[in-house]
Design a protein around this motif. Structure first.
Motif, short mmCIF file in Angstrom:
data_model
loop_
_atom_site.label_atom_id
_atom_site.label_comp_id
_atom_site.label_asym_id
_atom_site.label_seq_id
_atom_site.Cartn_x
_atom_site.Cartn_y
_atom_site.Cartn_z
N UNK A 30 -28.20 8.26 -16.82
CA UNK A 30 -26.94 8.86 -17.29
C UNK A 30 -25.91 7.77 -17.61
N UNK A 31 -25.79 6.78 -16.74
CA UNK A 31 -24.86 5.69 -17.01
C UNK A 31 -25.24 4.94 -18.28
N UNK A 32 -26.53 4.74 -18.48
CA UNK A 32 -27.01 4.05 -19.67
C UNK A 32 -26.66 4.84 -20.93
N UNK A 39 -18.73 4.65 -24.15
CA UNK A 39 -17.69 5.29 -23.36
C UNK A 39 -17.46 4.56 -22.03
N UNK A 40 -18.37 3.65 -21.72
CA UNK A 40 -18.30 2.89 -20.48
C UNK A 40 -18.93 1.54 -20.74
N UNK A 41 -18.28 0.48 -20.28
CA UNK A 41 -18.80 -0.88 -20.45
C UNK A 41 -19.57 -1.24 -19.18
N UNK A 42 -20.88 -1.33 -19.29
CA UNK A 42 -21.73 -1.62 -18.13
C UNK A 42 -22.48 -2.92 -18.41
N UNK A 48 -24.04 -1.36 -11.34
CA UNK A 48 -23.12 -0.23 -11.56
C UNK A 48 -23.62 1.02 -10.86
N UNK A 49 -24.92 1.26 -10.93
CA UNK A 49 -25.51 2.43 -10.28
C UNK A 49 -25.36 2.35 -8.77
N UNK A 50 -25.64 1.18 -8.20
CA UNK A 50 -25.48 1.03 -6.74
C UNK A 50 -24.03 1.19 -6.32
N UNK A 51 -23.11 0.63 -7.07
CA UNK A 51 -21.69 0.74 -6.72
C UNK A 51 -21.20 2.18 -6.83
N UNK A 52 -21.57 2.88 -7.90
CA UNK A 52 -21.14 4.26 -8.05
C UNK A 52 -21.74 5.13 -6.95
N UNK A 53 -22.99 4.91 -6.62
CA UNK A 53 -23.63 5.66 -5.53
C UNK A 53 -22.90 5.42 -4.21
#
Length: 88
Positions: A30-32, A39-42, A48-53
């Motif tokens: 989803x982030x990808x 819409x999001x700079x990753x 990013x996934x670990x931090x959001x989790x």
């Protein structure tokens, strides 16, 4: 005979594969997709996934810097009226 810690490790690995690891893979997709839409700079999808989790699943730990700082009372007691607690 398989040592108990080896059995436990394989059970934990199996749980992680169908639980948190699977959730992270789905979240990463989803982030990808959101990043592909610009819409999001990753820069680092895994990070990013670990931090959001961590932010979503562990608010008391992150707010207290993993127990270093005390939490305000409103962050530690449940609400009885069914409303969300504003921790930010």
């Amino acid at each position: 005979m398989v040592p108990a810690f080896r059995r436990c490790t394989s059970e934990i690995d199996a749980w992680r594969g169908t639980g948190p690891d699977q959730s992270r893979r789905v979240l990463a997709k989803h982030l990808s997709r959101i990043a592909d839409q610009r819409l999001l700079d990753v820069a680092d999808l895994d990070k990013a996934t670990r931090h959001l989790t961590t932010l979503i699943c562990n608010p008391p730990q992150t707010l207290s810097f993993f127990g270093v700082l005390p939490l305000a009372e409103e962050c530690t007691r449940p609400r009885s009226d069914g409303q969300a607690v504003n921790v930010g």
